[in-house]
Write an enzyme that holds these catalytic residues in place. Structure first.
Site, PDB file in Angstrom:
ATOM      1  CG  HIS A   1      11.088  -3.813 -15.273  1.00 18.80           C
ATOM      2  ND1 HIS A   1      10.294  -3.870 -14.160  1.00 18.80           N
ATOM      3  CD2 HIS A   1      11.333  -5.092 -15.611  1.00 18.80           C
ATOM      4  CE1 HIS A   1      10.037  -5.117 -13.860  1.00 18.80           C
ATOM      5  NE2 HIS A   1      10.663  -5.887 -14.717  1.00 18.80           N
TER       6      HIS A   1
ATOM      7  CE1 TYR B   1      11.601  -9.432 -11.978  1.00 18.62           C
ATOM      8  CE2 TYR B   1      11.773  -8.271 -14.055  1.00 18.62           C
ATOM      9  CZ  TYR B   1      11.000  -8.820 -13.058  1.00 18.62           C
ATOM     10  OH  TYR B   1       9.651  -8.765 -13.131  1.00 18.62           O
TER      11      TYR B   1
ATOM     12  CG  HIS C   1       5.426  -2.726  -5.868  1.00 20.75           C
ATOM     13  ND1 HIS C   1       5.134  -4.059  -6.004  1.00 20.75           N
ATOM     14  CD2 HIS C   1       6.352  -2.438  -6.830  1.00 20.75           C
ATOM     15  CE1 HIS C   1       5.857  -4.557  -7.000  1.00 20.75           C
ATOM     16  NE2 HIS C   1       6.612  -3.595  -7.511  1.00 20.75           N
ATOM     17  CG  PHE C   2       9.752   0.818  -4.059  1.00 18.48           C
ATOM     18  CD1 PHE C   2      10.468   1.209  -2.953  1.00 18.48           C
ATOM     19  CD2 PHE C   2       9.169   1.798  -4.865  1.00 18.48           C
ATOM     20  CE1 PHE C   2      10.589   2.546  -2.623  1.00 18.48           C
ATOM     21  CE2 PHE C   2       9.276   3.141  -4.537  1.00 18.48           C
ATOM     22  CZ  PHE C   2       9.986   3.512  -3.416  1.00 18.48           C
ATOM     23  CG  HIS C   3       9.619   0.391   1.371  1.00 19.41           C
ATOM     24  ND1 HIS C   3       9.268   1.467   0.605  1.00 19.41           N
ATOM     25  CD2 HIS C   3      10.725   0.771   2.057  1.00 19.41           C
ATOM     26  CE1 HIS C   3      10.115   2.458   0.817  1.00 19.41           C
ATOM     27  NE2 HIS C   3      11.013   2.069   1.697  1.00 19.41           N
TER      28      HIS C   3
ATOM     29  NE  ARG D   1       7.153   7.051  -6.078  1.00 21.79           N
ATOM     30  CZ  ARG D   1       7.912   6.328  -6.923  1.00 21.79           C
ATOM     31  NH1 ARG D   1       7.391   5.890  -8.064  1.00 21.79           N
ATOM     32  NH2 ARG D   1       9.148   6.022  -6.634  1.00 21.79           N
ATOM     33  NE  ARG D   2      10.621   9.371  -6.469  1.00 23.97           N
ATOM     34  CZ  ARG D   2      11.277   9.115  -7.582  1.00 23.97           C
ATOM     35  NH1 ARG D   2      10.922   9.664  -8.703  1.00 23.97           N
ATOM     36  NH2 ARG D   2      12.314   8.316  -7.563  1.00 23.97           N
TER      37      ARG D   2
HETATM   38 FE1  HAS Z   1       7.897  -3.617  -9.273  1.00 20.51          FE
HETATM   39  C1  HAS Z   1       7.321  -0.229  -9.668  1.00 20.51           C
HETATM   40  C2  HAS Z   1       5.454  -4.335 -11.541  1.00 20.51           C
HETATM   41  C3  HAS Z   1       8.599  -6.987  -9.000  1.00 20.51           C
HETATM   42  C4  HAS Z   1      10.778  -2.862  -7.544  1.00 20.51           C
HETATM   43  N1  HAS Z   1       8.843  -1.877  -8.680  1.00 20.51           N
HETATM   44  C5  HAS Z   1       8.434  -0.591  -8.916  1.00 20.51           C
HETATM   45  C6  HAS Z   1       9.349   0.335  -8.308  1.00 20.51           C
HETATM   46  C7  HAS Z   1      10.344  -0.420  -7.742  1.00 20.51           C
HETATM   47  C8  HAS Z   1      10.017  -1.798  -7.977  1.00 20.51           C
HETATM   48  C9  HAS Z   1      11.574   0.103  -7.022  1.00 20.51           C
HETATM   49  O1  HAS Z   1       3.994  -2.837 -13.768  1.00 20.51           O
HETATM   50  C10 HAS Z   1       9.215   1.857  -8.297  1.00 20.51           C
HETATM   51  C11 HAS Z   1      10.080   2.524  -9.302  1.00 20.51           C
HETATM   52  C12 HAS Z   1       9.919   4.037  -9.216  1.00 20.51           C
HETATM   53  O2  HAS Z   1      10.612   4.660  -8.411  1.00 20.51           O
HETATM   54  O3  HAS Z   1       9.031   4.575  -9.900  1.00 20.51           O
HETATM   55  N2  HAS Z   1       7.121  -5.335 -10.076  1.00 20.51           N
HETATM   56  C13 HAS Z   1       6.100  -5.414 -10.934  1.00 20.51           C
HETATM   57  C14 HAS Z   1       5.781  -6.807 -11.218  1.00 20.51           C
HETATM   58  C15 HAS Z   1       6.681  -7.552 -10.506  1.00 20.51           C
HETATM   59  C16 HAS Z   1       7.521  -6.620  -9.793  1.00 20.51           C
HETATM   60  C17 HAS Z   1       4.720  -7.338 -12.116  1.00 20.51           C
HETATM   61  N3  HAS Z   1       9.383  -4.705  -8.420  1.00 20.51           N
HETATM   62  C18 HAS Z   1       9.502  -6.071  -8.451  1.00 20.51           C
HETATM   63  C19 HAS Z   1      10.717  -6.477  -7.809  1.00 20.51           C
HETATM   64  C20 HAS Z   1      11.338  -5.301  -7.389  1.00 20.51           C
HETATM   65  C21 HAS Z   1      10.485  -4.206  -7.791  1.00 20.51           C
HETATM   66  C22 HAS Z   1      11.183  -7.898  -7.650  1.00 20.51           C
HETATM   67  C23 HAS Z   1      12.616  -5.084  -6.671  1.00 20.51           C
HETATM   68  C24 HAS Z   1      13.464  -5.994  -6.320  1.00 20.51           C
HETATM   69  N4  HAS Z   1       6.626  -2.495 -10.361  1.00 20.51           N
HETATM   70  C25 HAS Z   1       5.747  -2.980 -11.288  1.00 20.51           C
HETATM   71  C26 HAS Z   1       5.129  -1.856 -12.005  1.00 20.51           C
HETATM   72  C27 HAS Z   1       5.668  -0.682 -11.465  1.00 20.51           C
HETATM   73  C28 HAS Z   1       6.596  -1.114 -10.440  1.00 20.51           C
HETATM   74  C29 HAS Z   1       4.147  -1.912 -13.078  1.00 20.51           C
HETATM   75  C30 HAS Z   1       5.354   0.759 -11.884  1.00 20.51           C
HETATM   76  C31 HAS Z   1       4.321   1.332 -11.014  1.00 20.51           C
HETATM   77  C32 HAS Z   1       4.111   2.793 -11.283  1.00 20.51           C
HETATM   78  O4  HAS Z   1       2.984   3.160 -11.658  1.00 20.51           O
HETATM   79  O5  HAS Z   1       5.040   3.607 -11.125  1.00 20.51           O
HETATM   80  C33 HAS Z   1       6.779  -9.081 -10.530  1.00 20.51           C
HETATM   81  O6  HAS Z   1       8.013  -9.457 -11.112  1.00 20.51           O
HETATM   82  C34 HAS Z   1       6.593  -9.720  -9.198  1.00 20.51           C
HETATM   83  C35 HAS Z   1       6.675 -11.224  -9.252  1.00 20.51           C
HETATM   84  C36 HAS Z   1       6.657 -11.823  -7.869  1.00 20.51           C
HETATM   85  C37 HAS Z   1       5.930 -12.865  -7.472  1.00 20.51           C
HETATM   86  C38 HAS Z   1       6.034 -13.367  -6.076  1.00 20.51           C
HETATM   87  C39 HAS Z   1       6.647 -14.762  -6.014  1.00 20.51           C
HETATM   88  C40 HAS Z   1       6.894 -15.148  -4.603  1.00 20.51           C
HETATM   89  C41 HAS Z   1       7.952 -15.862  -4.169  1.00 20.51           C
HETATM   90  C42 HAS Z   1       8.121 -16.129  -2.713  1.00 20.51           C
HETATM   91  C43 HAS Z   1       7.730 -17.518  -2.337  1.00 20.51           C
HETATM   92  C44 HAS Z   1       7.167 -17.469  -0.967  1.00 20.51           C
HETATM   93  C45 HAS Z   1       7.307 -18.431  -0.034  1.00 20.51           C
HETATM   94  C46 HAS Z   1       6.797 -18.258   1.315  1.00 20.51           C
HETATM   95  C47 HAS Z   1       8.032 -19.668  -0.306  1.00 20.51           C
HETATM   96  C48 HAS Z   1       5.030 -13.583  -8.389  1.00 20.51           C
HETATM   97  C49 HAS Z   1       8.979 -16.374  -5.115  1.00 20.51           C
HETATM   98  C50 HAS Z   1       5.503 -18.970   1.542  1.00 20.51           C
HETATM   99  C51 HAS Z   1       4.428 -18.001   1.229  1.00 20.51           C
HETATM  100  C52 HAS Z   1       3.304 -17.835   1.924  1.00 20.51           C
HETATM  101  C53 HAS Z   1       2.367 -16.723   1.534  1.00 20.51           C
HETATM  102  C54 HAS Z   1       2.893 -18.716   3.061  1.00 20.51           C
HETATM  103 CU    CU Z   2       9.204  -2.474 -13.454  1.00 19.25          CU
END
Ligand code: HAS
Ligand code: CU
Length: 547
Positions: A224, A228, A375-377, A438-439
Site C-alpha cells: 500500500h 504513495y 482504478h490503478f490505471h 482481473r489478471r
Molecule cells: Fe489504490 C488497489 C484504495 C490511491 C494504486 N491501488 C490499488 C492497486 C493499485 C493502486 C496499483 O482500499 C492494485 C493493487 C493490486 O495489484 O492488487 N487507493 C485507494 C484509496 C486511495 C488510493 C482510498 N491507489 C491510489 C494511488 C495509487 C493506487 C494514488 C497509485 C499511485 N486501492 C485502494 C484499495 C485497493 C486499491 C482499497 C484494494 C482493492 C482490492 O480489492 O484489491 C486514495 O489515496 C485516493 C486519494 C485521491 C484523491 C484524489 C485527489 C485529487 C487530486 C487532483 C486534483 C485535481 C485537479 C483537477 C486540480 C482524493 C489531488 C481539477 C479537477 C476536476 C475534476 C475539474
Molecule cells: Cu492500497
C-alpha cells in the site's frame, strides 16, 4: 550571499536514472498493447512466443517494468535532483550516489534475467506459493536496499544544509522529497523482511515451505505505501512546480507541509485494505485499516484544494474570470502543464474509486475484478505516469540543454494519453462491475460473458490510443536528446507561495515527533497480527510453478 555551486554532476546522475526509467517504461507500455488487444479478441501471443511465452509472462513484465522499475528509477533520480536544487548544494556524497545507482541497476539486471527468461512469471505482487527463480527475489531486494542508500544520502545532505542554516525552514521541495524517501524506508521494511526471511531462503531451497498469508501481509505492508511512494513525487511537482508553470503561486506552503506530514504518519498502517477477503486476519483489524484508509484520503483532499487554488491563482493572473471559466485560461499550450493538469482530472476519479475499494463491504463487489485494474490505471497509470511525462518535458531539455523537439507532438501526446486512459479505465471499471475478473487471459476463458464481450473492444481501442501516445512520447524525448536545437541553461521552475514558509510553525519542520507517531501507528495497526503470525505460522506450503 553565497554563490550557487555547480550541480552538473547531479544533472548527469539524474539523466542516468531517467535513461533506465524510460527504457523500462517503454518495455512496459509496449506489452500493455498486447494485453488490451487480447481482451478485445485479437490474440497476438502466438506470434510473440519467441520473446513473450504467454499472456501471464507478458503481464508480469508489464507490471514489474511499469510500477517497480520505471517508478523507482524515476523517483530516485528526480528527487535527488530536486533536493540538491532546492537546497542549492551538491548531494552529501556524489561517489555514494553513483554507487547507489550502480547497485540499483545491478539488482535490476539480476531480477530481469529470470523475469525475461520466463522463470519469474509471478506478476508484480509475486504471491507465494507461486515460486520464482531466486535471482528475481534477490535482485528486487537489492533495488530496495539501494533506495535506502538514497534516503541516507538525502538525509545527510539535509543535515549538512541544516548545520549551515539553523534558523530557516527547510525549502518545501527538499522537505517533501525527504518525507517521501523516509516514509518509503519505513514502508519497504515489510517487503525486505518477506524477501530475506521467507522468499529468498525458500527459492534457494534452504527451507522447505512458505506461507501465503504471512507473505501477503508483509507484501501489503509495503504494497500500500508504495502507491504513495509513487504518488508523492507527482504531488511534489503539483505543489512546488506546477503553480509557477501555471503563471501563479502555491496557495500555502504550511498547508503543503501538513499534507506531507500526514502522509508520513498515515501511509503505512492500512495495508489490510488489500486483504479484506483474506482469511486469517481479524475483522477488527481489517476495519481499523479501512478507517485509516479514509483518514489518509484527507491529505489528498488537502492537495486537491491546494492545487486547484494555485491553478486558479495562475489562471486569474492571466486574465481568467468566472467561477469555472478561469480553467480555460491556464497555459494549455505548455505540454508540461497540460499533461499534469490532465493527469489531475483523471486522478480525481481514481481517488473516488479508491474510496469504494476501501469500503469494507463494497470491496467485496470489486475485489479481484477488472474494476481494480481501472482504478490503478487512473492512479499510477495516469496521475503518476502522465505527471512524470509532463515533468520530463522540462527536465530532459534542462538536463540536455536542448529545446524540446516538438511542443505540438507533446501536446497531442498528453491529450491522447488522457483520452486513451479515459476510455480504457472507464471500460475496465464497468467490466469489473459486471464481474469480469482481473489478471485473466479473458479472450480464451470458457466463461466469457456476452455482456463483457460488447464492452471489451473499448479496452482494445483505449489501449491502442495509449500505445500511440507512448510512441509519440518516446520519439519526442529521443529526438530532443539527439537532434533538437541547443538552448542556454534554464532554471528549475520552483514556485513561490502566497503564504510562504515563514508562516509555517516550527513543529512543521521537525522530524522526531512525526517519525515517532508514524512508528506508533504501525505498531498498533500491524503489531498484534504480525506477532500472532510469527508464533503460529507453520511455513509448510510447497512452491508451485503454474506457468
Ligand atoms: Fe489504490 C488497489 C484504495 C490511491 C494504486 N491501488 C490499488 C492497486 C493499485 C493502486 C496499483 O482500499 C492494485 C493493487 C493490486 O495489484 O492488487 N487507493 C485507494 C484509496 C486511495 C488510493 C482510498 N491507489 C491510489 C494511488 C495509487 C493506487 C494514488 C497509485 C499511485 N486501492 C485502494 C484499495 C485497493 C486499491 C482499497 C484494494 C482493492 C482490492 O480489492 O484489491 C486514495 O489515496 C485516493 C486519494 C485521491 C484523491 C484524489 C485527489 C485529487 C487530486 C487532483 C486534483 C485535481 C485537479 C483537477 C486540480 C482524493 C489531488 C481539477 C479537477 C476536476 C475534476 C475539474
Ligand atoms: Cu492500497
Amino acid at each position: 550571499m553565497t554563490t550557487t555551486p555547480d550541480l552538473t554532476p547531479e544533472n548527469r546522475m539524474t539523466a542516468a536514472y531517467l535513461v533506465v526509467a524510460l527504457v523500462a517504461l517503454f518495455g512496459g507500455v509496449s506489452i500493455g498493447l498486447f494485453q488490451a488487444l487480447e481482451h478485445a479478441g485479437i490474440n497476438l501471443y502466438p506470434w510473440l512466443t519467441p520473446v513473450i511465452k504467454s499472456y501471464y509472462h507478458g503481464l508480469s513484465l508489464h507490471g514489474v517494468l511499469n510500477v517497480l522499475v520505471f517508478t523507482t528509477f524515476f523517483i530516485s533520480g528526480f528527487l535527488q535532483f530536486i533536493t540538491s536544487r532546492a537546497l542549492a548544494m551538491p548531494l552529501w556524497s556524489r561517489p555514494l550516489a553513483w554507487t547507489t545507482l550502480w547497485l540499483m541497476t545491478g539488482g535490476l539486471i539480476l531480477a530481469a534475467i529470470p523475469l525475461v527468461g520466463n522463470a519469474a512469471t509471478v506478476l508484480f505482487t509475486f504471491y507465494p506459493p507461486m515460486k520464482a527463480h531466486w535471482a528475481f527475489y534477490v535482485g528486487l531486494t537489492v533495488v530496495v536496499v539501494a533506495t535506502w542508500i538514497v534516503t541516507l544520502n538525502l538525509v545527510l545532505t539535509y543535515r549538512a544544509w541544516r548545520s549551515r542554516n539553523p534558523e530557516i525552514r527547510t525549502p518545501l521541495p527538499a522537505f517533501m522529497s525527504l518525507v517521501t524517501f523516509v516514509m518509503w524506508t519505513f514502508a519497504s521494511l515489510g517487503l525486505a523482511v518477506e524477501m530475506i526471511f521467507m522468499l529468498i531462503p525458500w527459492s534457494l531451497g534452504l527451507v522447505a515451505g512458505t506461507d501465503a498469508l504471512f507473505a501477503r501481509v508483509l507484501f501489503w505492508y509495503t504494497g500500500h505505501p508504495i502507491v504513495y511512494f509513487w504518488l508523492l513525487p507527482a504531488y511534489i511537482s503539483w505543489y512546488t512546480l506546477v503553480p509557477r508553470q501555471a503563471g501563479g503561486r502555491l496557495f500555502s506552503d504550511p498547508l503543503a507541509r501538513v499534507s506531507f506530514i500526514l502522509f508520513l504518519i498515515l501511509s503505512t498502517p492500512l495495508g489490510f485494505h488489500h486483504q479484506f477477503t483474506d482469511p486469517g486476519i481479524g475483522e477488527g483489524w481489517k476495519l481499523l485499516h479501512a478507517f485509516l484508509t479514509f483518514v489518509v484520503f484527507f491529505p489528498s483532499l488537502l492537495t486537491f484544494f491546494s492545487v486547484v487554488a494555485s491553478l486558479e491563482n495562475g489562471a486569474r493572473a492571466r486574465g481568467g474570470k468566472g467561477l469555472v471559466a478561469w480553467f480555460g485560461k491556464l497555459p494549455w499550450g505548455d505540454p508540461s502543464l497540460a499533461a499534469q493538469v490532465l493527469s489531475m482530472i483523471l486522478f480525481a476519479f481514481g481517488g473516488i474509486g479508491g474510496l469504494i475499494n476501501a469500503s469494507f463491504t463494497m470491496n467485496l463487489v470489486v475485489h479481484n475484478t477488472a474494476w481494480v485494474v481501472g482504478h490503478f490505471h487512473l492512479t499510477i497509470g495516469t496521475a503518476v505516469t502522465l505527471t512524470f511525462m509532463g515533468i520530463t518535458y522540462w527536465l530532459v531539455p534542462l538536463l540536455r540543454r536542448r529545446k524540446l523537439w516538438s511542443r505540438r507532438i507533446a501536446l497531442v501526446q498528453a491529450w491522447s494519453w488522457f483520452v486513451g486512459m479515459a476510455i480504457l479505465s472507464n471500460t475496465q471499471h464497468r467490466l469489473g462491475l459486471m464481474g469480469m475478473p482481473r489478471r485473466t487471459m479473458i479472450g480464451v476463458s470458457p466463461y466469457l460473458q456476452p455482456e463483457w464481450q460488447s464492452a471489451l473492444p473499448l479496452v482494445g481501442i483505449g489501449g491502442t490510443i495509449l500505445f500511440v501516445s507512448a510512441v509519440l512520447y518516446f520519439a519526442n524525448i529521443f529526438l530532443t536528446v539527439v537532434a533538437s536545437r541547443e538552448q542556454e541553461s534554464v532554471e528549475v521552475p520552483f514556485a513561490q507561495a502566497l503564504s510562504g514558509p515563514e508562516h509555517a510553525p516550527p513543529i512543521l519542520d521537525r522530524w522526531r515527533p512525526w517519525l515517532a507517531l508514524a512508528m506508533v501507528m504501525i505498531v498498533i495497526a500491524y503489531g498484534p497480527t504480525i506477532v500472532r503470525l510469527i508464533t503460529t505460522t507453520p511455513f509448510n506450503a510447497p512452491g508451485l510453478r503454474v506457468w
